[in-house]
Scaffold this motif. Structure first.
Motif, PDB file in Angstrom:
ATOM      1  N   ASP A 153       0.829  -1.209   0.000  1.00 46.11           N
ATOM      2  CA  ASP A 153       0.000   0.000   0.000  1.00 46.11           C
ATOM      3  C   ASP A 153       0.862   1.257   0.000  1.00 46.11           C
ATOM      4  OD1 ASP A 153      -2.277  -1.541  -0.016  1.00 46.11           O
ATOM      5  OD2 ASP A 153      -2.701  -1.314   2.123  1.00 46.11           O
ATOM      6  N   GLN A 154       1.923   1.233   0.768  1.00 47.05           N
ATOM      7  CA  GLN A 154       2.826   2.379   0.823  1.00 47.05           C
ATOM      8  C   GLN A 154       3.558   2.556  -0.511  1.00 47.05           C
ATOM      9  OE1 GLN A 154       6.187   2.212   3.589  1.00 47.05           O
ATOM     10  NE2 GLN A 154       5.684   4.279   4.299  1.00 47.05           N
ATOM     11  N   GLN A 156       2.359   1.758  -3.442  1.00 53.04           N
ATOM     12  CA  GLN A 156       1.385   2.352  -4.370  1.00 53.04           C
ATOM     13  C   GLN A 156       1.239   3.841  -4.103  1.00 53.04           C
ATOM     14  OE1 GLN A 156      -2.157  -0.014  -3.888  1.00 53.04           O
ATOM     15  NE2 GLN A 156      -1.352  -1.719  -5.106  1.00 53.04           N
ATOM     16  N   GLY A 157       1.250   4.222  -2.829  1.00 56.79           N
ATOM     17  CA  GLY A 157       1.184   5.639  -2.480  1.00 56.79           C
ATOM     18  C   GLY A 157       2.379   6.403  -3.016  1.00 56.79           C
ATOM     19  N   LEU A 158       3.558   5.792  -2.954  1.00 60.74           N
ATOM     20  CA  LEU A 158       4.766   6.423  -3.485  1.00 60.74           C
ATOM     21  C   LEU A 158       4.656   6.621  -4.986  1.00 60.74           C
ATOM     22  CD1 LEU A 158       7.724   7.385  -3.172  1.00 60.74           C
ATOM     23  CD2 LEU A 158       8.419   4.994  -3.522  1.00 60.74           C
ATOM     24  N   GLN A 159       4.182   5.607  -5.687  1.00 61.90           N
ATOM     25  CA  GLN A 159       4.049   5.702  -7.136  1.00 61.90           C
ATOM     26  C   GLN A 159       3.074   6.803  -7.529  1.00 61.90           C
ATOM     27  OE1 GLN A 159       2.961   1.649  -7.925  1.00 61.90           O
ATOM     28  NE2 GLN A 159       5.072   0.952  -8.127  1.00 61.90           N
ATOM     29  N   LEU A 160       1.960   6.906  -6.798  1.00 66.60           N
ATOM     30  CA  LEU A 160       0.976   7.948  -7.083  1.00 66.60           C
ATOM     31  C   LEU A 160       1.543   9.337  -6.798  1.00 66.60           C
ATOM     32  CD1 LEU A 160      -2.274   6.306  -5.636  1.00 66.60           C
ATOM     33  CD2 LEU A 160      -1.767   6.762  -8.046  1.00 66.60           C
ATOM     34  N   ALA A 161       2.251   9.475  -5.676  1.00 67.23           N
ATOM     35  CA  ALA A 161       2.831  10.765  -5.321  1.00 67.23           C
ATOM     36  C   ALA A 161       3.894  11.182  -6.329  1.00 67.23           C
ATOM     37  CB  ALA A 161       3.421  10.695  -3.910  1.00 67.23           C
TER      38      ALA A 161
END
Length: 201
Positions: A153-154, A156-161
């Motif tokens: 999950d983290q 995926q958050g990095l990729q989105l950011a």
């Protein structure tokens, strides 16, 4: 050796000119570790923002020789991160390893200052840290390496950011020399192609 990662612990010797140094005559201790100890790491980059290492490090030796406390303390902090980082890898404590990545970057930032590191490079660190990832430079600018110790999950958050900030974000894989060259070239905004011999007609 093939599938190894190098652990470097700086000695108390003064820094060597980065433009001429190599592991054969740089002060410090160099040890090969099993590459399987490495966690999943991400490379964030701005392909048009590579920095020249020599410019970033240009006056470190002079400041060390002058006895500047910030440089002396920063070098010791970086050496401590390397030693603790090895222990964290061997224990597979990725939360600690991510924190040490942050500590390593903070030591570098204290030594060199924001002007030398550059606002765009610093912004990449901020993007990674915004999702709780550990982050530090992979070299001296143009790209950073990030670790998400909390998992998928983290990540995926990095990729989105990263995408929202206009950054390229790639999962790092243990690479041979050729693959490593391609990653470095891409980070520098260069095209890197394999040349194949062609028989004459």
């Amino acid at each position: 050796p093939g599938d190894t990662v190098v652990s470097t612990s700086a000695s108390d010797s003064l820094p060597v000119d980065s433009s001429t140094s190599s592991s054969r005559h740089c002060p410090g201790v160099y040890e090969h570790l099993d590459v399987k100890l490495l966690p999943r790491l991400y490379l964030l980059m701005q392909t048009n923002n590579a920095s020249e290492s020599g410019q970033v490090h240009a006056n470190v030796r002079q400041r060390w020789l002058a006895g500047e406390a910030t440089v002396r303390e920063g070098m010791q902090a970086a050496a401590d991160c390397a030693k603790q980082g090895r222990a964290a890898l061997e224990a597979q404590d990725m939360v600690m390893f991510a924190q040490l990545m942050n500590d390593n970057f903070d030591a570098r930032r204290a030594m060199f200052g924001d002007t030398a590191l550059g606002a765009r490079n610093l912004s990449m660190i901020e993007v990674a840290r915004s999702v709780g990832a550990g982050a530090t430079f992979s070299g001296s600018g143009g790209c950073i390496v990030a670790l998400c110790p909390l998992g998928e999950d983290q990540e995926q958050g990095l990729q989105l950011a990263a995408r929202a900030a206009g950054l390229q974000c790639d999962l790092v894989k243990a690479a041979g020399v050729g693959q490593g060259l391609q990653l470095v070239a891409r980070a520098a905004g260069l095209q890197c192609d394999l040349v194949k011999a062609v028989e004459s007609p």
